[in-house]
Design a protein around this motif. Structure first.
Motif, PDB file in Angstrom:
ATOM      1  N   THR A   1      -9.826  -1.307   2.450  1.00 31.75           N
ATOM      2  CA  THR A   1     -10.803  -0.105   2.020  1.00 31.75           C
ATOM      3  C   THR A   1     -12.086  -0.736   1.633  1.00 31.75           C
ATOM      4  O   THR A   1     -13.285  -0.197   2.445  1.00 31.75           O
ATOM      5  CB  THR A   1     -10.500   0.603   0.824  1.00 31.75           C
TER       6      THR A   1
ATOM      7  N   TRP B   1      -8.608  12.746  -3.468  1.00 36.71           N
ATOM      8  CA  TRP B   1      -8.908  11.436  -3.137  1.00 36.71           C
ATOM      9  C   TRP B   1     -10.563  11.223  -3.156  1.00 36.71           C
ATOM     10  O   TRP B   1     -11.041  10.126  -3.806  1.00 36.71           O
ATOM     11  CB  TRP B   1      -8.261  10.983  -1.830  1.00 36.71           C
TER      12      TRP B   1
ATOM     13  N   SER C   1      -8.808   4.802  -2.114  1.00 37.33           N
ATOM     14  CA  SER C   1     -10.243   5.320  -1.617  1.00 37.33           C
ATOM     15  C   SER C   1     -11.628   4.695  -2.368  1.00 37.33           C
ATOM     16  O   SER C   1     -11.351   3.877  -3.247  1.00 37.33           O
ATOM     17  CB  SER C   1     -10.396   6.860  -1.953  1.00 37.33           C
TER      18      SER C   1
ATOM     19  N   SER D   1     -11.292   6.018   2.878  1.00 37.00           N
ATOM     20  CA  SER D   1     -10.168   5.865   2.393  1.00 37.00           C
ATOM     21  C   SER D   1      -8.796   5.630   3.346  1.00 37.00           C
ATOM     22  O   SER D   1      -9.173   5.654   4.575  1.00 37.00           O
ATOM     23  CB  SER D   1      -9.775   7.390   1.832  1.00 37.00           C
TER      24      SER D   1
END
Length: 298
Positions: free
Chosen positions: A62, A124, A153, A168
């Motif tokens: 991420t 999220w 995320s 994410s």
């Protein structure tokens, strides 16, 4: 008269031997129980570090995606290509996506959001902005293959600290659940993992079925979710899944997940049978010797 004295003396010896054996048993039993509580805590800490390691590992993907998006003049195709490169050879990663302020979603999958899909209302997205960093979502069912996944995320800010969107990735929790289910404590205890709402993510007995609802730990342990939410970690004696025992729990870093280890008192007592066997053998030998001496004296 002398025979009665010897008989009384024999009874006193038996009494003190029995008392000594009982005291020895209680001390040994307390020591074993204490040691098993320590083992329970150590197993919990080890499992917690293992899960945190997995989350930290996938969090790097991420972070890498957010840093690539920050590079200027990147086209949508270039972003998709980079995200697909991150996903490649990682079967646990289901999809990686970036949602910008214009409600535009750039993803590695072919999924097209419906017109009613609003990024700013997605859990999220909200959680990442609230955390101002890495955020782990609650457990949910992936719309693509009906498997349980979680989202990792991270908000993307430019050099002027202006929000550009949130990146994410969805990962399967299969590796985590297998780690939890395969953990045993001295062969008599087990581990389970629950999300922030108390839904069981991993348990050696209860498994998620796509055609059934998630099982909450409060349904197999009365009020357990509220009890273990009072602190980040601890150990309590509680009735769980029909057994009284010791439960050690801790909060997984950067999440509201709880990892717990349970050992029933029944299993602990069953493993103490050797102590009872030694107790009765010692008592029987003592009685036999005293009976023989009494017979010879008579």
């Amino acid at each position: 008269s002398m025979q009665k004295k010897f008989f009384t003396f024999g009874l006193l010896i038996i009494f003190f031997v029995v008392a000594g054996l009982i005291i020895q048993y209680l001390c040994l039993n307390n020591k074993i129980t204490k040691d098993r509580k320590i083992i329970l805590t150590q197993a919990n800490e080890q499992l917690s570090r293992g899960i945190e390691g997995i989350i930290k590992y996938y969090s790097q993907y991420t972070i890498a995606a957010s840093e690539f998006i920050l590079i200027n003049d990147k086209t949508e195709d270039e972003i998709v290509g980079f995200l697909k490169g991150l996903k490649k050879n990682n079967p646990a990663i289901k999809t990686i996506y970036f949602g910008n302020l214009n409600n535009k979603v750039i993803a590695t999958s072919d999924w097209v959001p419906p017109a009613s899909y609003i990024l700013k209302e997605r859990p999220w997205y909200i959680k990442a902005i609230e955390n101002k960093g890495i955020a782990i979502s609650q457990l949910y069912v992936d719309a693509l293959d009906n498997n349980l996944v979680v989202s990792i995320s991270k908000p993307v800010y430019d050099n002027a600290n202006t929000l550009l969107g949130v990146v994410s990735l969805d990962i399967s929790i299969e590796k985590i659940t297998e780690m939890v289910k395969n953990t045993t404590i001295n062969g008599i205890g087990y581990s389970f993992l629950a999300d922030g709402e108390g839904n069981i993510l991993a348990h050696p007995k209860y498994k998620y079925q796509s055609d059934s609802d998630l099982i909450n730990i409060s349904s197999i342990g009365d009020g357990i979710n509220s009890k273990i939410r009072n602190s980040d970690s601890g150990q309590i004696e509680i009735e769980f899944d029909g057994d009284n025992g010791y439960l050690t729990y801790s909060l997984i870093a950067n999440t509201d997940w709880i990892i717990a280890n349970f050992m029933s008192l029944r299993d602990i007592k069953d493993n103490n049978r050797d102590i009872w066997r030694m107790f009765f053998i010692a008592l029987a030998i003592t009685i036999i010797i005293l009976a023989l001496l009494t017979y010879l004296q008579k």
